[in-house]
Design an enzyme around this catalytic site. Sequence first.
Site: not given
Length: 323
Positions: A158, A253, A283
């Site tokens: 991320s 995601d 995610h």
Amino acid sequence: MPLNPDLESFLELVQLGDSQPMHLQTPAAARASYDAATPMLDAPGAEAVATQDLSLPCPGGRQIGARLYSPPATEALPCLLFFHGGGFCIGGLDSHDALCRDLAERTPCKVLAVDYRLAPEHKFPAAFDDAFDAWNWLRRHAASHGIDGRRLAAGGDSAGGTLATALCIALKQAGEQQPALQVLIYPCTSSQQNSLSHQRHGSGYLLEAATLQWMFTNYLNHEDERNDWRFAPLAASDVSGLAPAHIVLAEYDPLLDEGVAYATKLRDAGVPATLKIYPGMVHDFARLGNIVDDAAILRDDLARVLSGVFAGAAFLVGETADD
């Protein structure tokens, strides 16, 4: 593919819970709830891996916290410099401890996890500055920590993936040596969150659109910084000459499309880049070892890629969706 049934059940429980949405919490409360959830979401990780908490001295007298993971070995090992996710606002060494332990054991390699400064206490570009300084520290001190300084990689999940690839861009601009590999796990790469995947998956798939904007608002000083490549690598004018990239994405995601776009940008610039989309995943699934088997599968996959690169194998460019 449909959403993984175990994830679907988990997300239903999340929706039914009485927890306050992250974007309505203070940063301190959000960090506490994120860390408290970690043992419920993820298994402990490889116990045989030794850890050492470090304080990395940086220019200006600043210190960066870090944790060095060392699997059993009698020789110097390669090392992955790892940056945790959390939108530049939450997360830390403990939230990603299991992931780092397993990557260290399964590759095998050392992992240096960086406890970079968080927003809003430390605004942009504090996290990037810490990433760059941590890389320089690793280059200088590798040998004294049992690390083969010729075999270094950078990666993260991320926002941590953002930091890893921004580091590579900064090294290229400075004319310095690239890592052997950049490992980008569902990285944030775009200045704006307006893609089709953001529209499709911005609610109900763990990473909420409102949470993402809360994170970015906390991190950035003003909106113009959204177009800075240190925040949005897709905004970089030139990504040629960067380290080969292994990019991992999740089908459900919001960040899916911008991850694909960044893989395309790298390839168009001549950078070897593999792209793997994990079907049915959301995610942050890399940290959901107690929820889905794919977390362990991902760790095995990453270890194979890292091991091959560290062994000097040719980096094979490919795109896979569900193998």
